[in-house]
Design a protein around this motif. Structure first.
Motif, PDB file in Angstrom:
ATOM      1  N   CYS A 136     -36.309  -1.856   9.761  1.00 54.69           N
ATOM      2  CA  CYS A 136     -36.658  -0.545   9.203  1.00 54.69           C
ATOM      3  C   CYS A 136     -35.451   0.060   8.471  1.00 54.69           C
ATOM      4  O   CYS A 136     -34.374   0.210   9.056  1.00 54.69           O
ATOM      5  CB  CYS A 136     -37.108   0.376  10.337  1.00 54.69           C
ATOM      6  N   VAL A 141     -34.919   3.147   7.205  1.00 53.61           N
ATOM      7  CA  VAL A 141     -34.487   4.473   7.674  1.00 53.61           C
ATOM      8  C   VAL A 141     -33.590   4.328   8.913  1.00 53.61           C
ATOM      9  O   VAL A 141     -32.546   4.976   9.025  1.00 53.61           O
ATOM     10  CB  VAL A 141     -35.714   5.356   7.986  1.00 53.61           C
ATOM     11  N   LEU A 142     -34.005   3.462   9.812  1.00 59.31           N
ATOM     12  CA  LEU A 142     -33.209   3.232  11.025  1.00 59.31           C
ATOM     13  C   LEU A 142     -31.827   2.692  10.652  1.00 59.31           C
ATOM     14  O   LEU A 142     -30.804   3.215  11.095  1.00 59.31           O
ATOM     15  CB  LEU A 142     -33.931   2.239  11.957  1.00 59.31           C
ATOM     16  N   GLU A 179     -30.178   2.810   7.853  1.00 57.74           N
ATOM     17  CA  GLU A 179     -29.340   3.774   7.120  1.00 57.74           C
ATOM     18  C   GLU A 179     -28.744   4.798   8.081  1.00 57.74           C
ATOM     19  O   GLU A 179     -27.603   5.209   7.944  1.00 57.74           O
ATOM     20  CB  GLU A 179     -30.159   4.467   6.024  1.00 57.74           C
ATOM     21  N   GLY A 180     -29.541   5.211   9.040  1.00 53.90           N
ATOM     22  CA  GLY A 180     -29.034   6.134  10.058  1.00 53.90           C
ATOM     23  C   GLY A 180     -27.907   5.503  10.860  1.00 53.90           C
ATOM     24  O   GLY A 180     -26.852   6.111  11.067  1.00 53.90           O
ATOM     25  N   GLU A 221     -32.959  13.697  14.481  1.00 62.06           N
ATOM     26  CA  GLU A 221     -32.877  12.587  13.528  1.00 62.06           C
ATOM     27  C   GLU A 221     -32.917  11.241  14.251  1.00 62.06           C
ATOM     28  O   GLU A 221     -33.557  10.300  13.776  1.00 62.06           O
ATOM     29  CB  GLU A 221     -31.704  12.720  12.548  1.00 62.06           C
ATOM     30  N   GLN A 273     -36.391  10.505  14.836  1.00 59.21           N
ATOM     31  CA  GLN A 273     -37.073  10.115  13.585  1.00 59.21           C
ATOM     32  C   GLN A 273     -36.798   8.648  13.246  1.00 59.21           C
ATOM     33  O   GLN A 273     -37.697   7.925  12.832  1.00 59.21           O
ATOM     34  CB  GLN A 273     -36.610  11.002  12.429  1.00 59.21           C
ATOM     35  N   TRP A 274     -35.547   8.230  13.406  1.00 57.22           N
ATOM     36  CA  TRP A 274     -35.226   6.826  13.103  1.00 57.22           C
ATOM     37  C   TRP A 274     -36.044   5.894  13.995  1.00 57.22           C
ATOM     38  O   TRP A 274     -36.589   4.890  13.530  1.00 57.22           O
ATOM     39  CB  TRP A 274     -33.732   6.530  13.324  1.00 57.22           C
ATOM     40  N   GLN A 310     -39.711   6.035  12.893  1.00 56.38           N
ATOM     41  CA  GLN A 310     -39.896   5.313  11.625  1.00 56.38           C
ATOM     42  C   GLN A 310     -39.906   3.805  11.865  1.00 56.38           C
ATOM     43  O   GLN A 310     -40.574   3.070  11.153  1.00 56.38           O
ATOM     44  CB  GLN A 310     -38.758   5.641  10.648  1.00 56.38           C
TER      45      GLN A 310
END
Ligand code: AMP
Ligand code: MN
Ligand code: MN
Ligand code: MN
Length: 284
Positions: free
Chosen positions: A86, A88-89, A91-92, A175, A178-179, A182
């Motif tokens: 994923c 988003v994960l 990048e976090g 956040e 959210q990760w 996602q």
């Protein structure tokens, strides 16, 4: 018969001392049938762990343990059944890796001021190029004789008000969840008895965690006493959380419970593996 679950463990991808393959082998020897690999802020150990688990006929839950700053405290959130691809994960997590690099340099500068030179290179070599953690500094300090064991070294050098302490600036609670979401995962609050929070603060944390979509509480942890287990079983029921069970194993050299000795969830708990979104990952 119910499978035996251990849903929290570390490998050499973060601060464990066993490779993913060796961790899976140890879990099998300890009678674990479904293992979650949950390295700190990194998913690099999951592919190898999955291969090893498939070969040995045990279930592997892809996981993560995300470092969060909440009300000036470091809190750990375990994500279970995450998709490591994923974006988003990842990048976090990249933000947390960058903070870890800077923090390691800062820890080393502070230790140098306390007349302990050479810690950055040593910690990096203990880390083996993945994420760098306080545990790697701790191993160096113990090896050099600055403290007799891991417990002492944290107490004397690596916690608040000590020479090598640098405050965390990790993910926000919202956040981090959210990760995990996602990435398709379920969020579990790790080892809740470990945080130095008042009863009122803890209730605020549980409320904020639930509002952000958290569904699980680690009722049984390698770092929980029998009293902690009963207390958090009650809190899980009160807040409507599913209960998780994880050793937080970091390898045989570390002062963490061996998965073989981890207590069962109290019978009144709803195990996280009965959650509607839980996918069966038992090896066939
Ligand atoms: P970090 O995420 O780099 O700040 O490192 C935190 C890690 O240090 C935890 O996940 C534990 O593995 C380890 N740790 C923290 N406190 C202690 C302690 N008192 N004794 C042994 N290990 C500890
Ligand atoms: Mn750790
Ligand atoms: Mn933790
Ligand atoms: Mn952990």
């Amino acid at each position: 018969m119910q499978s035996v679950y251990d849903l929290h463990a570390h490998t050499t991808a973060s601060d464990g001392t066993l490779t993913p393959t060796a961790l899976v082998e140890t879990a099998v020897r300890c009678g674990i049938q479904v293992l979650a690999v949950t390295d700190h802020d990194i998913t690099a150990g999951l592919a190898e762990a999955q291969d090893a688990a498939t070969q040995r006929g045990v279930g592997l839950v892809p996981g993560i343990e995300i470092s969060v700053t909440w009300a000036h405290q470091t809190i750990h959130i375990v994500g279970l059944q995450i998709d490591p691809d994923c974006r988003v994960l990842q990048e976090g997590l990249a933000k947390l890796h960058a903070f870890r690099v800077w923090r390691a340099e800062e820890i080393a500068r502070r230790l140098e001021k306390a007349r302990i030179p050479g810690s950055l290179d040593a910690a990096k070599s203990y880390a083996g190029g993945k994420i760098i953690s306080r545990t790697h500094f701790a191993r160096f300090l113990v090896a050099q004789g600055y403290a007799k064991d891991m417990k002492q070294v944290f107490k004397r050098y690596l916690v608040r008000n000590k020479p090598g302490y640098v405050p965390g600036e990790w993910a926000d609670l919202e956040e981090a969840l959210q990760w995990i979401h996602q990435a398709g995962g379920l969020a579990v609050l790790a080892h809740p008895a470990r945080y130095p929070l008042s009863g009122q603060r803890l209730r605020q944390l549980l409320t904020a965690f639930r509002e952000a979509g958290g569904v699980g509480l680690e009722v049984v942890s390698g770092s929980h006493s029998q009293g902690d287990i009963l207390r958090f079983a009650e809190l899980a029921a009160h807040y409507g959380f599913y209960a998780s069970r994880g050793s937080d194993y970091h390898g045989p050299e570390n002062a963490y419970a061996d998965p073989a000795y981890l207590p069962a969830l109290p019978p009144q708990c709803r195990p996280i593996w009965t959650h509607a979104q839980w996918a069966d990952c038992t090896a066939t």
